[in-house]
Design a protein around this motif. Structure first.
Motif, PDB file in Angstrom:
ATOM      1  N   ILE A  63       1.109  -1.411  -0.042  1.00 41.87           N
ATOM      2  CA  ILE A  63      -0.194   0.229  -0.392  1.00 41.87           C
ATOM      3  C   ILE A  63       1.342   1.794  -0.212  1.00 41.87           C
ATOM      4  N   ASN A  64       2.163   1.149   0.851  1.00 44.69           N
ATOM      5  CA  ASN A  64       3.267   2.891   0.988  1.00 44.69           C
ATOM      6  C   ASN A  64       3.261   2.871  -0.796  1.00 44.69           C
ATOM      7  N   SER A  65       3.638   1.497  -1.255  1.00 41.65           N
ATOM      8  CA  SER A  65       4.372   1.928  -2.846  1.00 41.65           C
ATOM      9  C   SER A  65       3.199   2.410  -3.552  1.00 41.65           C
ATOM     10  N   VAL A  66       1.809   1.882  -3.256  1.00 42.61           N
ATOM     11  CA  VAL A  66       0.785   1.913  -4.699  1.00 42.61           C
ATOM     12  C   VAL A  66       0.639   4.067  -3.985  1.00 42.61           C
ATOM     13  N   ARG A  67       0.526   4.100  -2.341  1.00 43.28           N
ATOM     14  CA  ARG A  67       0.257   5.806  -2.613  1.00 43.28           C
ATOM     15  C   ARG A  67       1.258   7.158  -2.762  1.00 43.28           C
ATOM     16  N   GLN A  68       2.205   6.441  -2.659  1.00 41.23           N
ATOM     17  CA  GLN A  68       3.191   7.137  -3.670  1.00 41.23           C
ATOM     18  C   GLN A  68       3.993   6.260  -4.831  1.00 41.23           C
ATOM     19  N   ALA A  69       3.317   5.801  -6.079  1.00 40.96           N
ATOM     20  CA  ALA A  69       3.194   6.210  -7.561  1.00 40.96           C
ATOM     21  C   ALA A  69       1.670   7.113  -6.989  1.00 40.96           C
ATOM     22  N   ARG A  70       0.505   6.960  -6.322  1.00 38.67           N
ATOM     23  CA  ARG A  70      -0.467   7.713  -6.874  1.00 38.67           C
ATOM     24  C   ARG A  70       0.138   9.550  -6.268  1.00 38.67           C
ATOM     25  N   GLN A  71       0.742   9.333  -5.141  1.00 38.25           N
ATOM     26  CA  GLN A  71       1.636  10.416  -5.399  1.00 38.25           C
ATOM     27  C   GLN A  71       2.411  11.847  -6.587  1.00 38.25           C
ATOM     28  N   GLN A  72       2.915  10.915  -7.506  1.00 34.78           N
ATOM     29  CA  GLN A  72       4.042  10.719  -8.208  1.00 34.78           C
ATOM     30  C   GLN A  72       2.853  11.252  -9.646  1.00 34.78           C
ATOM     31  N   LEU A  73       2.583  10.583  -9.547  1.00 36.84           N
ATOM     32  CA  LEU A  73       1.418  10.446 -10.460  1.00 36.84           C
ATOM     33  C   LEU A  73       0.483  12.064 -10.430  1.00 36.84           C
ATOM     34  N   GLU A  74      -0.024  12.043  -9.818  1.00 37.14           N
ATOM     35  CA  GLU A  74      -0.708  13.057  -9.186  1.00 37.14           C
ATOM     36  C   GLU A  74       0.455  14.990  -9.247  1.00 37.14           C
ATOM     37  N   ARG A  75       1.460  14.370  -9.145  1.00 38.94           N
ATOM     38  CA  ARG A  75       2.278  15.914  -9.740  1.00 38.94           C
ATOM     39  C   ARG A  75       2.356  15.667 -10.992  1.00 38.94           C
ATOM     40  N   LYS A  76       2.167  15.095 -11.804  1.00 37.43           N
ATOM     41  CA  LYS A  76       2.452  15.086 -13.412  1.00 37.43           C
ATOM     42  C   LYS A  76       1.510  14.884 -14.453  1.00 37.43           C
ATOM     43  N   ILE A  77       0.087  14.790 -13.786  1.00 39.27           N
ATOM     44  CA  ILE A  77      -1.270  14.613 -14.197  1.00 39.27           C
ATOM     45  C   ILE A  77      -1.880  15.925 -13.977  1.00 39.27           C
ATOM     46  N   ASP A  78      -3.139  15.775 -14.285  1.00 40.17           N
ATOM     47  CA  ASP A  78      -4.404  16.368 -13.625  1.00 40.17           C
ATOM     48  C   ASP A  78      -5.362  15.143 -13.344  1.00 40.17           C
ATOM     49  N   SER A  79      -5.724  14.466 -14.195  1.00 37.56           N
ATOM     50  CA  SER A  79      -6.591  13.577 -14.430  1.00 37.56           C
ATOM     51  C   SER A  79      -6.055  12.026 -15.062  1.00 37.56           C
ATOM     52  N   LEU A  80      -6.380  11.014 -14.578  1.00 32.44           N
ATOM     53  CA  LEU A  80      -5.964   9.537 -15.129  1.00 32.44           C
ATOM     54  C   LEU A  80      -7.289   9.183 -15.916  1.00 32.44           C
ATOM     55  N   ASP A  81      -6.761   8.820 -16.925  1.00 34.07           N
ATOM     56  CA  ASP A  81      -8.417   7.857 -18.257  1.00 34.07           C
ATOM     57  C   ASP A  81      -8.669   7.391 -17.564  1.00 34.07           C
ATOM     58  N   ILE A  82      -6.961   6.346 -18.032  1.00 34.70           N
ATOM     59  CA  ILE A  82      -7.594   4.920 -18.413  1.00 34.70           C
ATOM     60  C   ILE A  82      -6.406   3.777 -16.474  1.00 34.70           C
ATOM     61  N   LEU A  83      -6.996   3.280 -16.057  1.00 40.46           N
ATOM     62  CA  LEU A  83      -6.671   2.302 -15.230  1.00 40.46           C
ATOM     63  C   LEU A  83      -6.757   1.407 -15.521  1.00 40.46           C
ATOM     64  N   ILE A  84      -6.042   0.117 -16.626  1.00 42.33           N
ATOM     65  CA  ILE A  84      -5.316  -1.002 -16.446  1.00 42.33           C
ATOM     66  C   ILE A  84      -4.428  -1.600 -15.062  1.00 42.33           C
ATOM     67  N   ASN A  85      -5.571  -2.813 -14.740  1.00 40.56           N
ATOM     68  CA  ASN A  85      -5.284  -3.501 -13.648  1.00 40.56           C
ATOM     69  C   ASN A  85      -4.460  -4.678 -14.376  1.00 40.56           C
ATOM     70  N   ASN A  86      -3.626  -4.863 -14.527  1.00 39.29           N
ATOM     71  CA  ASN A  86      -2.621  -6.112 -14.975  1.00 39.29           C
ATOM     72  C   ASN A  86      -2.161  -6.599 -14.317  1.00 39.29           C
ATOM     73  N   ALA A  87      -1.379  -6.519 -13.720  1.00 36.69           N
ATOM     74  CA  ALA A  87      -0.819  -6.987 -12.470  1.00 36.69           C
ATOM     75  C   ALA A  87      -0.906  -8.433 -11.974  1.00 36.69           C
ATOM     76  N   ALA A  88      -0.369  -9.062 -11.679  1.00 34.22           N
ATOM     77  CA  ALA A  88      -0.825 -10.893 -11.049  1.00 34.22           C
ATOM     78  C   ALA A  88       0.458 -11.845 -10.911  1.00 34.22           C
ATOM     79  N   ILE A  89       0.001 -12.760 -10.517  1.00 35.72           N
ATOM     80  CA  ILE A  89       0.515 -13.497 -10.273  1.00 35.72           C
ATOM     81  C   ILE A  89       0.672 -15.152  -9.728  1.00 35.72           C
ATOM     82  N   ALA A  90       1.084 -16.032 -10.585  1.00 31.20           N
ATOM     83  CA  ALA A  90       0.209 -16.633 -10.977  1.00 31.20           C
ATOM     84  C   ALA A  90       0.044 -17.930  -9.610  1.00 31.20           C
ATOM     85  N   GLY A  91       1.143 -18.470  -9.516  1.00 29.11           N
ATOM     86  CA  GLY A  91       0.915 -18.517  -7.625  1.00 29.11           C
ATOM     87  C   GLY A  91       2.050 -19.673  -7.839  1.00 29.11           C
TER      88      GLY A  91
END
Length: 240
Positions: free
Chosen positions: A63-91
């Protein structure tokens, strides 16, 4: 230029999806757990003449990594048009429920389900600022309950009970979030790339990454406000 964030995009289907969307003139942020691998992915795209891309470090299970990424992106763009939740593991194998280790099951769900949800929650405020926001959850046909309960089911899917159940849960998240956000203009859909050869399955898939990315890119580029709470593949809708 529309903006896209793709998690797990330094390789495989995520990377190919990023490449194809960038070629459609989207600005794509490639999410990667490892900054070095993310930069290597950017260099590969730059070598192809694709410059409307940038990497961002994000580990969706942290969650800390996710929040840091969100904060970083907020400094770059005013809005996000598409979020593609692709990351996954097979196990790990075996994954049949009579033998699957609970630690393995928890690890899979921590990324594929809980990681996706916390990533979506963090980036939803930025998505809401878009005129046509879309959330695309990369699922799998091994998560289809209709497929598992069919008398003509593919018995090969029995090797992926843990992974498949995480995608079933992801599909439930898609439907419920779509219903919750239906009057807000935020579209939420699941899509399966099909049995694609990546390191997720030791490159045993029958489709190339170029082919696997096609339904994801199609859903991203042909988004419509009335299309939400659905599950798609190349051939059209998939039974839940």
């Amino acid at each position: 230029m529309k903006t896209v964030l793709i998690t797990g995009a330094n390789k495989g289907i995520g990377f190919e999806t990023a490449k194809q969307l960038a070629q459609f003139n989207y600005f794509v942020y490639l999410g990667s757990r490892d900054k070095k691998l993310g930069l290597e992915a950017i260099r590969k795209l730059n070598d192809l003449g694709i410059t409307n891309v940038e990497t961002i470090v994000i580990d969706i299970a942290d969650i800390n990594s996710v929040r840091q990424a969100r904060q970083q992106l907020e400094r770059k763009i005013d809005s996000l048009d598409i979020l593609i939740n692709n990351a996954a593991i097979a196990g790990d194998q075996p994954q049949n429920f009579s033998a699957c280790k609970l630690e393995n099951l928890r690890a899979i769900f921590d990324v594929n389900f809980f990681g996706t949800i916390q990533t979506t929650q963090e980036f939803l405020p930025l998505l809401r600022k878009s005129s046509q926001p879309s959330i695309i959850n990369v699922s799998s046909e091994v998560g289809s309950l209709a497929g598992h309960s069919s008398p003509n089911r593919n018995v090969g899917r029995d090797k992926f009970h843990a992974y498949g159940s995480s995608k079933t849960a992801l599909n439930a998240f898609t439907i419920m979030l779509a219903n919750e956000l239906r009057d807000t203009g935020v579209m939420v859909n699941s899509v399966t790339p099909g049995h694609t050869a990546t390191d997720l399955n030791q490159f045993q898939g029958t489709k190339t990454v170029e082919q696997g990315a096609v339904p994801i890119v199609k859903l991203a580029t042909q988004a419509h406000p009335d299309i939400t709470g659905k599950f798609f593949r190349d051939e059209g809708e998939v039974a839940w």
